[in-house]
Design a protein around this motif. Structure first.
Motif, PDB file in Angstrom:
ATOM      1  N   LEU A  37      40.573  46.599  27.684  1.00  0.00           N
ATOM      2  CA  LEU A  37      41.303  47.953  28.404  1.00  0.00           C
ATOM      3  C   LEU A  37      42.808  47.591  28.439  1.00  0.00           C
ATOM      4  O   LEU A  37      43.441  48.757  28.589  1.00  0.00           O
ATOM      5  CB  LEU A  37      41.088  47.736  30.179  1.00  0.00           C
ATOM      6  CG  LEU A  37      39.549  47.903  29.881  1.00  0.00           C
ATOM      7  CD1 LEU A  37      40.063  47.863  32.217  1.00  0.00           C
ATOM      8  CD2 LEU A  37      38.607  49.409  30.051  1.00  0.00           C
ATOM      9  N   LEU A  91      44.090  35.044  25.720  1.00  0.00           N
ATOM     10  CA  LEU A  91      43.781  34.407  27.037  1.00  0.00           C
ATOM     11  C   LEU A  91      42.370  35.211  27.375  1.00  0.00           C
ATOM     12  O   LEU A  91      42.425  34.030  28.227  1.00  0.00           O
ATOM     13  CB  LEU A  91      44.498  35.890  28.212  1.00  0.00           C
ATOM     14  CG  LEU A  91      46.490  35.898  28.148  1.00  0.00           C
ATOM     15  CD1 LEU A  91      47.056  36.895  28.639  1.00  0.00           C
ATOM     16  CD2 LEU A  91      46.514  34.653  28.445  1.00  0.00           C
ATOM     17  N   ARG A  96      40.122  31.763  28.733  1.00  0.00           N
ATOM     18  CA  ARG A  96      39.200  32.696  29.482  1.00  0.00           C
ATOM     19  C   ARG A  96      39.623  33.649  30.689  1.00  0.00           C
ATOM     20  O   ARG A  96      38.774  33.475  31.770  1.00  0.00           O
ATOM     21  CB  ARG A  96      38.666  31.383  29.784  1.00  0.00           C
ATOM     22  CG  ARG A  96      37.743  30.158  29.121  1.00  0.00           C
ATOM     23  CD  ARG A  96      37.498  28.988  29.431  1.00  0.00           C
ATOM     24  NE  ARG A  96      36.545  28.266  27.662  1.00  0.00           N
ATOM     25  CZ  ARG A  96      35.509  27.087  28.485  1.00  0.00           C
ATOM     26  NH1 ARG A  96      35.892  26.728  28.965  1.00  0.00           N
ATOM     27  NH2 ARG A  96      35.886  26.426  27.319  1.00  0.00           N
ATOM     28  N   ALA A  97      40.432  34.429  30.893  1.00  0.00           N
ATOM     29  CA  ALA A  97      40.338  34.996  31.323  1.00  0.00           C
ATOM     30  C   ALA A  97      39.985  35.824  31.065  1.00  0.00           C
ATOM     31  O   ALA A  97      39.090  36.006  30.820  1.00  0.00           O
ATOM     32  CB  ALA A  97      42.146  34.793  31.121  1.00  0.00           C
ATOM     33  N   ASN A  98      39.886  36.616  32.890  1.00  0.00           N
ATOM     34  CA  ASN A  98      39.719  37.875  33.387  1.00  0.00           C
ATOM     35  C   ASN A  98      39.272  39.412  32.153  1.00  0.00           C
ATOM     36  O   ASN A  98      40.663  38.777  31.502  1.00  0.00           O
ATOM     37  CB  ASN A  98      39.070  38.399  34.790  1.00  0.00           C
ATOM     38  CG  ASN A  98      38.662  39.483  34.641  1.00  0.00           C
ATOM     39  OD1 ASN A  98      38.475  40.519  34.856  1.00  0.00           O
ATOM     40  ND2 ASN A  98      37.352  39.603  35.518  1.00  0.00           N
ATOM     41  N   ASN A 100      38.502  42.472  32.572  1.00  0.00           N
ATOM     42  CA  ASN A 100      39.303  43.318  32.433  1.00  0.00           C
ATOM     43  C   ASN A 100      40.679  43.416  33.155  1.00  0.00           C
ATOM     44  O   ASN A 100      41.616  44.492  32.743  1.00  0.00           O
ATOM     45  CB  ASN A 100      38.268  43.214  34.109  1.00  0.00           C
ATOM     46  CG  ASN A 100      36.798  44.370  33.067  1.00  0.00           C
ATOM     47  OD1 ASN A 100      36.717  44.634  32.350  1.00  0.00           O
ATOM     48  ND2 ASN A 100      36.859  44.784  34.434  1.00  0.00           N
ATOM     49  N   VAL A 101      41.137  42.391  33.929  1.00  0.00           N
ATOM     50  CA  VAL A 101      41.795  41.932  34.000  1.00  0.00           C
ATOM     51  C   VAL A 101      43.393  41.861  33.644  1.00  0.00           C
ATOM     52  O   VAL A 101      44.345  42.310  33.621  1.00  0.00           O
ATOM     53  CB  VAL A 101      42.889  41.078  35.571  1.00  0.00           C
ATOM     54  CG1 VAL A 101      43.798  41.287  35.612  1.00  0.00           C
ATOM     55  CG2 VAL A 101      41.867  41.942  36.924  1.00  0.00           C
ATOM     56  N   THR A 102      42.823  40.896  32.190  1.00  0.00           N
ATOM     57  CA  THR A 102      43.900  40.969  30.575  1.00  0.00           C
ATOM     58  C   THR A 102      44.320  42.403  30.549  1.00  0.00           C
ATOM     59  O   THR A 102      45.221  42.326  30.028  1.00  0.00           O
ATOM     60  CB  THR A 102      43.548  39.745  30.432  1.00  0.00           C
ATOM     61  OG1 THR A 102      42.604  38.909  30.843  1.00  0.00           O
ATOM     62  CG2 THR A 102      44.090  39.098  28.801  1.00  0.00           C
ATOM     63  N   LEU A 104      44.369  44.690  31.844  1.00  0.00           N
ATOM     64  CA  LEU A 104      44.754  45.983  32.865  1.00  0.00           C
ATOM     65  C   LEU A 104      46.210  45.260  32.222  1.00  0.00           C
ATOM     66  O   LEU A 104      47.157  46.103  31.984  1.00  0.00           O
ATOM     67  CB  LEU A 104      44.478  45.968  33.626  1.00  0.00           C
ATOM     68  CG  LEU A 104      43.133  47.186  34.077  1.00  0.00           C
ATOM     69  CD1 LEU A 104      42.982  46.675  35.623  1.00  0.00           C
ATOM     70  CD2 LEU A 104      43.724  48.352  33.729  1.00  0.00           C
ATOM     71  N   THR A 105      46.631  44.354  32.146  1.00  0.00           N
ATOM     72  CA  THR A 105      47.548  43.879  32.136  1.00  0.00           C
ATOM     73  C   THR A 105      48.608  44.439  30.556  1.00  0.00           C
ATOM     74  O   THR A 105      49.550  44.574  30.660  1.00  0.00           O
ATOM     75  CB  THR A 105      48.023  42.354  32.197  1.00  0.00           C
ATOM     76  OG1 THR A 105      47.724  42.008  33.325  1.00  0.00           O
ATOM     77  CG2 THR A 105      49.099  41.675  32.389  1.00  0.00           C
ATOM     78  N   LEU A 106      48.105  44.203  29.276  1.00  0.00           N
ATOM     79  CA  LEU A 106      47.996  44.403  28.476  1.00  0.00           C
ATOM     80  C   LEU A 106      48.445  45.851  28.400  1.00  0.00           C
ATOM     81  O   LEU A 106      49.533  46.417  27.939  1.00  0.00           O
ATOM     82  CB  LEU A 106      46.895  44.179  26.955  1.00  0.00           C
ATOM     83  CG  LEU A 106      47.217  44.586  26.146  1.00  0.00           C
ATOM     84  CD1 LEU A 106      48.472  44.205  25.646  1.00  0.00           C
ATOM     85  CD2 LEU A 106      46.404  44.679  24.888  1.00  0.00           C
ATOM     86  N   ILE A 108      49.756  47.398  30.940  1.00  0.00           N
ATOM     87  CA  ILE A 108      51.202  47.588  31.722  1.00  0.00           C
ATOM     88  C   ILE A 108      52.277  47.463  30.662  1.00  0.00           C
ATOM     89  O   ILE A 108      53.088  47.924  30.883  1.00  0.00           O
ATOM     90  CB  ILE A 108      50.896  47.254  33.211  1.00  0.00           C
ATOM     91  CG1 ILE A 108      50.344  47.276  33.649  1.00  0.00           C
ATOM     92  CG2 ILE A 108      52.268  46.680  33.629  1.00  0.00           C
ATOM     93  CD1 ILE A 108      49.822  46.365  34.924  1.00  0.00           C
TER      94      ILE A 108
END
Lengths: 326, 363
Positions: A37, A91, A96-98, A100-102, A104-106, A108
């Motif tokens: 994302l 990541l 193995r990070a989530n 969606n959140v990774t 979204l962080t990218l 930001i």
């Protein structure tokens, strides 16, 4: 009437190209089972680095060459997109990070990256960053002898800037790649069912990394289009704003097919600029601006109402693959 | 490709069975410090001294009572939005539409605040604004939830597109029907003095409400049946269905609450902080709050700490812009870096690496 339609078509192609590039990058990424994302972020990164690459090249050389400048912008924006995707890949694939959140962080991070360096380089340049004429010319519409001179068809098909043809070439190449090449078919199997692909001897990690990185690079190039063509080589604060997300939506409308991506990019490119060509009396400009977003929602809802197996997202999208947890 | 596998990889990873909380927090602490170091390196390459830049950020956020109030004013919407978002995120419903929910909340509150202030006395007016803001935000959040529950519509993009629609609507109000009288450029009028939220210790009472919400949401998540249902749905929709939970109902109910809290933020920003509505009323809070919620692992008390910390970064970024000419967007960059490190470090909390050649030791 006809000239308005022609004008709308040309403007739609120009506005749709960054959407197409972003969508193509994301299609390649999702084919490997990664939903990134961070398209908006990677586009921002490509937008500022591409512009900065050309700008610094012009500063360094006394008599800048437009072609070299454009190639530098292309290479640098691709590299920036790859860098963003590399953070994401490391990541999600290795750590193995989530997803969606990774992602979204990218977004930001990349938005901050773009605006930060845009302002920073602008400050150093004494106000704002803008490329010179030689680079601008390299990104203006090309003239092909004979073809561009055909009446009506010439302007409609053969008088765009080179990036339009570049994006179409990538779309065609990707269509062939996914359907006809061994590597492409392997990649699709990784996205559909990584465990099976792994059992068949396909190196899942390598495929995921490669697809996500190259996909990110293509998104970066799409961002470069925004800063070089859409804003004609001037850094505008928040210039990508929203286009990266529209590109993510286009992936769904294109049903993960690069060829269909060209069509939907044209339609959505048209929706974003239609206000300038077709006026509807009594409709305020700001309400008109909602059009691409409202259309996106409508298409999202309609496509979700009639799901088909054939045109679905690669099955493993969103979940990370751990060989140990099969 | 298989032949190559004979070579033993440099590291092997083994899942940890359990990790002492102390050790887990140690790992997270190290990751946090490393992220500050990475941000420091960036500052260094720009030609500034990282220590003095960081110091100036902290002083810029807490140094005087004026900036302290500013910092808290930034923290309030972040915290409440983060709590709102965590309602949705806990059930793995990716609500990234907080920006839009904040804006429609502000608009609904504005409808009463701007046009009925001469009719109602302050208390009923404030209650009306709150109710309107929460209702509008809730309904705006409900829409994607209903579609997701019924057809499985992609909620990430749906909620995101609603942001742009809300933004365009605010711009429409600024240019047209709500344009301030006598203003030559598009802006909405100001809320009258008498209707603005009362200040308690220098900041509007939203901070008290935020603290109350921290406690209430913690209880809701951990002690109530509905909170339990949210976590089951988050674990697995199938499990929830098997247990007789109506997943669709949990989606819609929870998203209404999530949107309502974001709408409440819109009302607080309108009536307590800005006294008007602009394109910047949400101002990226909806996205930053995602970071807050995730860093705090959806724990409301953790969110309190993280929200105050991020507010410090944002307020401090303004100071370094004036002191060092570093653009304020540096805050976003730094937040991104910190979150990258925190996301990455969870791997080392859950797994341990065994380097090549070391004796096999099953945990």
């Amino acid at each position: 009437m006809l000239s308005t339609l022609n004008g709308l078509f040309i403007a739609a192609v120009l506005a749709g190209t960054p959407l197409l590039l972003g969508a193509l990058g994301e299609i390649l990424t999702e084919k490997s089972g990664n939903t990134n994302l961070g398209v908006e972020g990677m586009m921002f990164m490509g937008a500022i680095t591409g512009l900065a690459g050309s700008y610094y090249y012009e500063q360094a050389s006394g008599s800048p060459n437009g072609v070299i400048s454009a190639l530098i912008a292309l290479a640098v924006s691709f590299a920036a997109g790859v860098l963003g995707a590399l953070i994401y890949s490391f990541l999600t694939i290795s750590l193995r990070a989530n997803q969606n959140v990774t992602g979204l962080t990218l977004t930001i991070f990349g938005t901050g990256f773009g605006n930060f360096f845009g302002e920073y380089i602008g400050q150093k340049a004494g106000g704002y960053v803008a490329v010179g004429d030689s680079t601008k010319n390299a990104f203006s519409s090309i003239h092909i002898p004979l073809l561009s001179d055909i009446p009506v068809l010439g302007p409609l098909l053969f008088q765009y800037n080179w990036m339009v043809y570049f994006a179409i070439a990538i779309a065609i190449a990707m269509t062939w790649f996914f359907n006809r090449s061994r590597v492409g078919l392997n990649l699709r199997s990784v996205g559909e069912d990584p465990a099976t692909a792994d059992a068949a001897g396909i190196d899942v990690r390598k495929y995921k990394y490669a697809a996500t990185l190259i996909g990110g690079g293509i998104c970066g190039i799409g961002g470069m289009y925004m800063s070089m063509v859409t804003t004609s080589g001037v850094w505008v604060h928040g210039c990508v704003s929203g286009y990266g997300w529209l590109a993510v939506a286009l992936v769904i409308f294109a049903t993960w097919s690069p060829a269909r991506g060209m069509l939907v990019a044209l339609v959505f490119g048209g929706l974003t600029i239609m206000r300038m060509y077709v006026s509807i009396t009594g409709l305020p400009a700001q309400i008109y601006d909602m059009l691409p977003y409202v259309a996106t929602i409508l298409v999202l809802v309609i496509t979700s109402m009639r799901q088909s197996k054939e045109h679905a997202q690669p099955k493993s999208c969103g979940t990370n693959y751990f060989r140990e947890e099969r | 490709m298989n032949q190559k596998r004979v070579k033993e990889p440099l590291f092997r990873m083994v899942k940890r069975d359990a990790i002492a909380p102390k050790k887990a927090w140690g790992i997270r602490g190290v990751a946090f410090l490393l992220s500050l170091v990475a941000g420091g390196l960036l500052i260094l390459t720009l030609g500034h001294n990282p220590v003095s830049v960081y110091k100036s950020m902290v002083v810029g956020a807490w140094g005087t009572s004026t900036v302290r109030y500013e910092t808290i004013k930034i923290a309030i919407p972040l915290l409440i939005t983060a709590i709102g978002i965590s309602f949705a995120f806990k059930m793995k419903f990716w609500n990234i539409g907080a920006e839009g929910q904040i804006l429609v909340g502000a608009v609904a509150a504005g409808a009463f605040g701007l046009f009925t202030a001469h009719i109602f006395p302050k208390l009923p007016l404030v209650i009306l604004m709150m109710a309107a803001g929460m209702m509008a935000g809730g309904l705006y959040g409900l829409l994607p939830a209903v579609c997701k529950a019924r057809w499985g519509t992609n909620e990430t993009l749906f909620t995101l597109m609603l942001n742009y629609i809300a933004l365009a609507f605010v711009k429409y109000l600024m240019n047209g029907p709500w344009k301030a009288e006598g203003s030559s450029f598009p802006k909405i009028g100001m809320l009258v003095q008498g209707a603005r939220l009362t200040k308690v210790f220098g900041v509007h009472w939203g901070w008290i409400l935020a603290l109350v919400l921290v406690v209430v949401s913690f209880i809701y998540f951990n002690k109530t049946k509905q909170g339990y249902e949210i976590s089951i749905v988050g674990e697995s929709n199938e499990t929830a269905r098997y247990a007789g939970i109506s997943v669709g109902r949990v989606f819609t109910r929870t998203m209404f609450l999530s949107g309502a809290l974001c709408g409440l933020v819109g009302m607080l920003q309108f009536a307590g902080a800005d006294y008007t509505i602009t394109e910047g009323t949400a101002g990226g809070v909806g996205f930053t709050a995602i970071t807050v919620a995730w860093l705090a692992k959806m724990n409301p008390y953790g969110m309190l700490v993280v929200a105050v910390f991020i507010a410090m970064l944002e307020r401090g970024a303004n100071t370094i812009q004036t002191n060092f000419k570093i653009p304020a967007s540096a805050a976003d960059l730094l937040i991104g870096i910190i979150l990258f490190f925190m996301l990455g470090c969870e791997f080392f909390v859950n797994f341990k690496l065994i380097s090549k050649g070391k004796e096999e030791q099953h945990a």
